[in-house]
Design a protein around this motif. Structure first.
Motif, PDB file in Angstrom:
ATOM      1  N   THR A   1     -61.167-101.829  -8.764  1.00 48.69           N
ATOM      2  CA  THR A   1     -62.270-101.414  -9.264  1.00 48.69           C
ATOM      3  C   THR A   1     -62.228-101.410 -10.620  1.00 48.69           C
ATOM      4  O   THR A   1     -63.117-101.691 -11.670  1.00 48.69           O
ATOM      5  CB  THR A   1     -62.548 -99.985  -8.663  1.00 48.69           C
ATOM      6  OG1 THR A   1     -62.649 -99.966  -7.208  1.00 48.69           O
ATOM      7  CG2 THR A   1     -63.930 -99.296  -9.418  1.00 48.69           C
ATOM      8  N   CYS A   2     -60.861-101.000 -11.207  1.00 48.42           N
ATOM      9  CA  CYS A   2     -60.518-101.283 -12.466  1.00 48.42           C
ATOM     10  C   CYS A   2     -60.916-102.742 -13.157  1.00 48.42           C
ATOM     11  O   CYS A   2     -61.661-102.654 -14.064  1.00 48.42           O
ATOM     12  CB  CYS A   2     -58.964-100.931 -13.013  1.00 48.42           C
ATOM     13  SG  CYS A   2     -58.684 -99.247 -12.741  1.00 48.42           S
TER      14      CYS A   2
ATOM     15  N   TYR B   1     -59.119 -91.160  -9.559  1.00 47.65           N
ATOM     16  CA  TYR B   1     -59.845 -90.862 -11.029  1.00 47.65           C
ATOM     17  C   TYR B   1     -59.556 -91.956 -11.835  1.00 47.65           C
ATOM     18  O   TYR B   1     -58.407 -92.292 -11.873  1.00 47.65           O
ATOM     19  CB  TYR B   1     -59.545 -89.458 -11.335  1.00 47.65           C
ATOM     20  CG  TYR B   1     -59.537 -88.456 -10.084  1.00 47.65           C
ATOM     21  CD1 TYR B   1     -60.659 -88.005  -9.658  1.00 47.65           C
ATOM     22  CD2 TYR B   1     -58.286 -87.780  -9.712  1.00 47.65           C
ATOM     23  CE1 TYR B   1     -60.654 -87.110  -8.610  1.00 47.65           C
ATOM     24  CE2 TYR B   1     -58.588 -86.753  -8.665  1.00 47.65           C
ATOM     25  CZ  TYR B   1     -59.549 -86.367  -8.099  1.00 47.65           C
ATOM     26  OH  TYR B   1     -59.388 -85.482  -7.165  1.00 47.65           O
TER      27      TYR B   1
ATOM     28  N   ASP C   1     -66.210 -98.007  -3.953  1.00 45.05           N
ATOM     29  CA  ASP C   1     -65.213 -98.239  -5.261  1.00 45.05           C
ATOM     30  C   ASP C   1     -65.461 -97.062  -6.183  1.00 45.05           C
ATOM     31  O   ASP C   1     -64.341 -96.548  -6.645  1.00 45.05           O
ATOM     32  CB  ASP C   1     -65.765 -99.204  -6.386  1.00 45.05           C
ATOM     33  CG  ASP C   1     -65.746-100.715  -5.607  1.00 45.05           C
ATOM     34  OD1 ASP C   1     -64.865-100.851  -4.807  1.00 45.05           O
ATOM     35  OD2 ASP C   1     -66.684-101.699  -5.809  1.00 45.05           O
ATOM     36  N   ALA C   2     -66.675 -96.371  -6.337  1.00 47.88           N
ATOM     37  CA  ALA C   2     -66.691 -95.230  -7.256  1.00 47.88           C
ATOM     38  C   ALA C   2     -68.026 -94.533  -6.765  1.00 47.88           C
ATOM     39  O   ALA C   2     -69.058 -95.082  -6.617  1.00 47.88           O
ATOM     40  CB  ALA C   2     -66.718 -95.635  -8.703  1.00 47.88           C
TER      41      ALA C   2
ATOM     42  N   CYS D   1     -71.118 -95.273  -9.017  1.00 49.20           N
ATOM     43  CA  CYS D   1     -71.340 -96.650  -9.187  1.00 49.20           C
ATOM     44  C   CYS D   1     -72.455 -97.275  -9.621  1.00 49.20           C
ATOM     45  O   CYS D   1     -72.658 -97.985 -10.604  1.00 49.20           O
ATOM     46  CB  CYS D   1     -70.891 -97.379  -7.932  1.00 49.20           C
ATOM     47  SG  CYS D   1     -72.373 -97.334  -6.616  1.00 49.20           S
TER      48      CYS D   1
ATOM     49  N   SER E   1     -68.288 -89.901 -12.815  1.00 47.88           N
ATOM     50  CA  SER E   1     -67.433 -90.850 -11.585  1.00 47.88           C
ATOM     51  C   SER E   1     -66.158 -90.305 -11.225  1.00 47.88           C
ATOM     52  O   SER E   1     -65.449 -90.434 -11.986  1.00 47.88           O
ATOM     53  CB  SER E   1     -67.835 -92.050 -11.623  1.00 47.88           C
ATOM     54  OG  SER E   1     -67.577 -92.759 -10.372  1.00 47.88           O
ATOM     55  N   ASP E   2     -65.938 -90.230  -9.960  1.00 49.23           N
ATOM     56  CA  ASP E   2     -64.655 -90.516  -9.389  1.00 49.23           C
ATOM     57  C   ASP E   2     -64.712 -91.880  -8.990  1.00 49.23           C
ATOM     58  O   ASP E   2     -65.329 -92.616  -8.904  1.00 49.23           O
ATOM     59  CB  ASP E   2     -64.256 -89.402  -8.234  1.00 49.23           C
ATOM     60  CG  ASP E   2     -64.238 -88.142  -8.875  1.00 49.23           C
ATOM     61  OD1 ASP E   2     -64.220 -87.946  -9.942  1.00 49.23           O
ATOM     62  OD2 ASP E   2     -64.536 -87.041  -7.951  1.00 49.23           O
ATOM     63  N   LEU E   3     -63.392 -92.164  -8.445  1.00 47.76           N
ATOM     64  CA  LEU E   3     -63.090 -93.659  -7.840  1.00 47.76           C
ATOM     65  C   LEU E   3     -63.155 -93.705  -6.355  1.00 47.76           C
ATOM     66  O   LEU E   3     -64.104 -93.111  -5.706  1.00 47.76           O
ATOM     67  CB  LEU E   3     -62.063 -94.327  -8.382  1.00 47.76           C
ATOM     68  CG  LEU E   3     -61.827 -94.286 -10.100  1.00 47.76           C
ATOM     69  CD1 LEU E   3     -60.485 -94.963 -10.435  1.00 47.76           C
ATOM     70  CD2 LEU E   3     -63.181 -95.329 -10.417  1.00 47.76           C
ATOM     71  N   SER E   4     -62.194 -94.030  -5.572  1.00 53.12           N
ATOM     72  CA  SER E   4     -62.084 -94.114  -4.109  1.00 53.12           C
ATOM     73  C   SER E   4     -61.989 -92.696  -3.709  1.00 53.12           C
ATOM     74  O   SER E   4     -61.563 -91.742  -4.170  1.00 53.12           O
ATOM     75  CB  SER E   4     -61.011 -95.150  -3.621  1.00 53.12           C
ATOM     76  OG  SER E   4     -59.567 -94.664  -4.258  1.00 53.12           O
TER      77      SER E   4
ATOM     78  N   ARG F   1     -55.491 -93.334 -15.328  1.00 58.25           N
ATOM     79  CA  ARG F   1     -56.010 -93.336 -13.987  1.00 58.25           C
ATOM     80  C   ARG F   1     -54.818 -92.593 -13.082  1.00 58.25           C
ATOM     81  O   ARG F   1     -53.630 -92.714 -13.506  1.00 58.25           O
ATOM     82  CB  ARG F   1     -55.919 -94.826 -13.578  1.00 58.25           C
ATOM     83  CG  ARG F   1     -56.517 -95.067 -12.069  1.00 58.25           C
ATOM     84  CD  ARG F   1     -56.644 -96.829 -11.889  1.00 58.25           C
ATOM     85  NE  ARG F   1     -55.535 -97.405 -11.847  1.00 58.25           N
ATOM     86  CZ  ARG F   1     -54.809 -97.746 -10.683  1.00 58.25           C
ATOM     87  NH1 ARG F   1     -55.122 -97.090  -9.628  1.00 58.25           N
ATOM     88  NH2 ARG F   1     -53.900 -98.579 -10.829  1.00 58.25           N
TER      89      ARG F   1
ATOM     90  N   ASP G   1     -58.283 -98.726  -6.263  1.00 56.61           N
ATOM     91  CA  ASP G   1     -58.720 -98.321  -7.586  1.00 56.61           C
ATOM     92  C   ASP G   1     -58.338 -99.403  -8.500  1.00 56.61           C
ATOM     93  O   ASP G   1     -58.948 -99.781  -9.756  1.00 56.61           O
ATOM     94  CB  ASP G   1     -58.281 -97.188  -7.963  1.00 56.61           C
ATOM     95  CG  ASP G   1     -58.629 -95.959  -7.019  1.00 56.61           C
ATOM     96  OD1 ASP G   1     -59.798 -96.223  -6.329  1.00 56.61           O
ATOM     97  OD2 ASP G   1     -58.245 -94.607  -6.911  1.00 56.61           O
TER      98      ASP G   1
END
Length: 460
Positions: free
Chosen positions: A200-201, A258, A216-217, A220, A182-185, A242, A197
């Motif tokens: 999201t963390c 990421y 978020d990801a 997800c 997964s990546d994030l935003s 991050r 992010d």
């Protein structure tokens, strides 16, 4: 077809044998300290899947955490980026994936079993140009060359459906390492991405799987499914890195986020000795700063190692000549661990209502001890006997609550209260309840603590 040739070689990672081998080796070497850095091996990792020039360092950080793992299979869970479908897909035709200079064999038996049990469908189209799977494979081949991979592409599937699939895989013979790709935003400005992010963390580290969304990801569903599964229940989450694509492009107008995390068994200790030393050291410095300046020290969280920025709860205990001199902590995680320790250390020294503020003469003799708590898990019971039966001397930390009354005892309290009955009776008193109190509204939450500290005022 017996073998699928990766279609993203040459775009997401080098398309030639020597180039790919060098790229993976360089990335793993750069984060190679992680091989001996952590005290436990993860049961799962969250690993980015962008091109190696953007997130390869974080992908390597995630995979390097697995170097001590000895899995019988590696399950890689990726979102579907190119094909819309319902459910979870396994390969229909290919039994291996060809990469430049590498050939990764697949766990076809595991895939067939998931299909037979209704947890997945065989759908070959889901794997065409699926970089969420293929970017992970070179690291799997280098670190775990003899281990078969079970690739899983997730389409439109609810968290409980993904969780059931994960539990089915975990129940298969042998040990499974889960890689949550997964990546994030995506495509926010740099400032927006950093804020998004950061939130999201917190969701990931607090186990808030039901709050994770595609904004978020992109992975997800895999992350939420693992956190909601029995296999991932209570897993300890440690942030390793991050960043955003800005680090590679210097374009702040449109970035991708990421992150790299390790997910460890609930009973595992996750902080290496040097980071434990940092926490006891900053706790002592915070107490000294409060003594000399009269105010709570400012905490620049981003100046500390990334794992110490993980959202965790802590208690800080001060002992003087072997006796309690102050103890304050957080029952629920709500900020970076290093910040939590600093704030709780100062409060233990100056705001514990049971003691006068600590003096300069005492500070040199005080021993600082830190307890890092796991996420509290609610206990199910019908009566007091049912609660007592679930308490493990020396291990169980307990939060007891009835209405507005609430209290907690750390696992270290078992050293003076050695039976569950005595432990619970004194915890009731701490919560402001009679020792013989019981009602149908009593709630209890169990946790364990990773415990470390100084010896005679010097960091251990």
């Amino acid at each position: 077809m017996a073998q699928r040739k990766s279609e993203v070689a040459g775009t997401f990672f080098p398309g030639d044998k020597d180039g790919l081998a060098k790229s993976v080796d360089d990335l793993l070497t750069h984060s190679g300290a992680l091989r001996s850095y952590l005290p436990a091996a993860p049961i799962a990792v969250i690993s980015p899947h962008a091109g190696y020039q953007f997130s390869g360092a974080l992908t390597a950080a995630s995979w390097n955490m697995t170097a001590r793992c000895r899995p019988d299979r590696i399950a890689i869970l990726s979102p579907s980026h190119r094909v819309a479908f319902r459910g979870i897909a396994v390969p229909q035709d290919h039994r291996a994936v060809s990469l430049p200079g590498m050939r990764v064999r697949l766990d076809t038996i595991g895939a067939e079993r998931l299909c037979q049990d209704g947890h997945a469908v065989a759908y070959e189209a889901a794997f065409a140009r699926e970089h969420g799977i293929d970017t992970q494979l070179p690291f799997a081949d280098v670190l775990h060359p003899s281990v078969r991979v079970l690739p899983l592409v997730i389409g439109d599937a609810a968290p409980h459906q993904v969780a059931a699939m994960i539990d089915a895989v975990a129940a298969m013979e042998g040990e499974t390492l889960f890689v949550l790709s997964s990546d994030l935003s995506h495509f926010l400005t740099q400032d927006q991405a950093l804020a998004k992010d950061r939130a999201t963390c917190g969701k990931i580290e607090l186990g808030m799987w039901d709050k994770l969304t595609g904004e978020d990801a992109c992975g997800c569903r895999a992350i939420a499914g693992f956190l909601a599964s029995r296999a991932g229940a209570g897993a300890r989450v440690l942030r390793m890195a991050r960043t955003t694509s800005f680090a590679a492009t210097q374009d702040a107008s449109r970035v991708v986020g990421y992150g790299s995390w390790g997910l460890f068994p609930a009973a595992a200790d996750v902080l290496p000795g040097d980071l434990r030393h940092v926490l006891t050291d900053v706790a002592r410095k915070a107490l000294k700063s409060r003594l000399t300046r009269g105010t709570m020290p400012e905490v620049r969280v981003d100046s500390f190692a990334v794992p110490l920025r993980t959202v965790m709860a802590s208690f800080v205990t001060l002992e003087l000549d072997g006796r309690l001199r102050g103890c304050i902590g957080s029952m629920q995680a709500h900020r970076a661990l290093v910040q939590d320790v600093i704030i709780n250390a100062v409060k233990a020294g100056f705001e514990d209502p049971r003691f006068a503020p600590i003096t300069a003469a005492e500070l040199g003799r005080v021993v600082i001890k830190v307890s890092v708590l796991t996420r509290p898990a609610p206990l199910q019971f019908e009566n007091e006997a049912g609660l007592l039966a679930q308490m493990v001397p020396g291990e169980t930390g307990l939060i007891l609550q009835d209405g507005a009354r609430r209290g907690t005892f750390l696992p270290s309290v078992w050293s003076s209260l050695q039976t569950p009955k005595a432990f619970l009776a004194q915890l009731k008193r701490k919560a402001g309840l009679p020792e013989d109190h019981w009602s149908d509204t009593v709630k209890a939450f169990a946790y364990r603590a990773e415990y470390f500290g100084e010896v005679e005022g010097a960091p251990a």
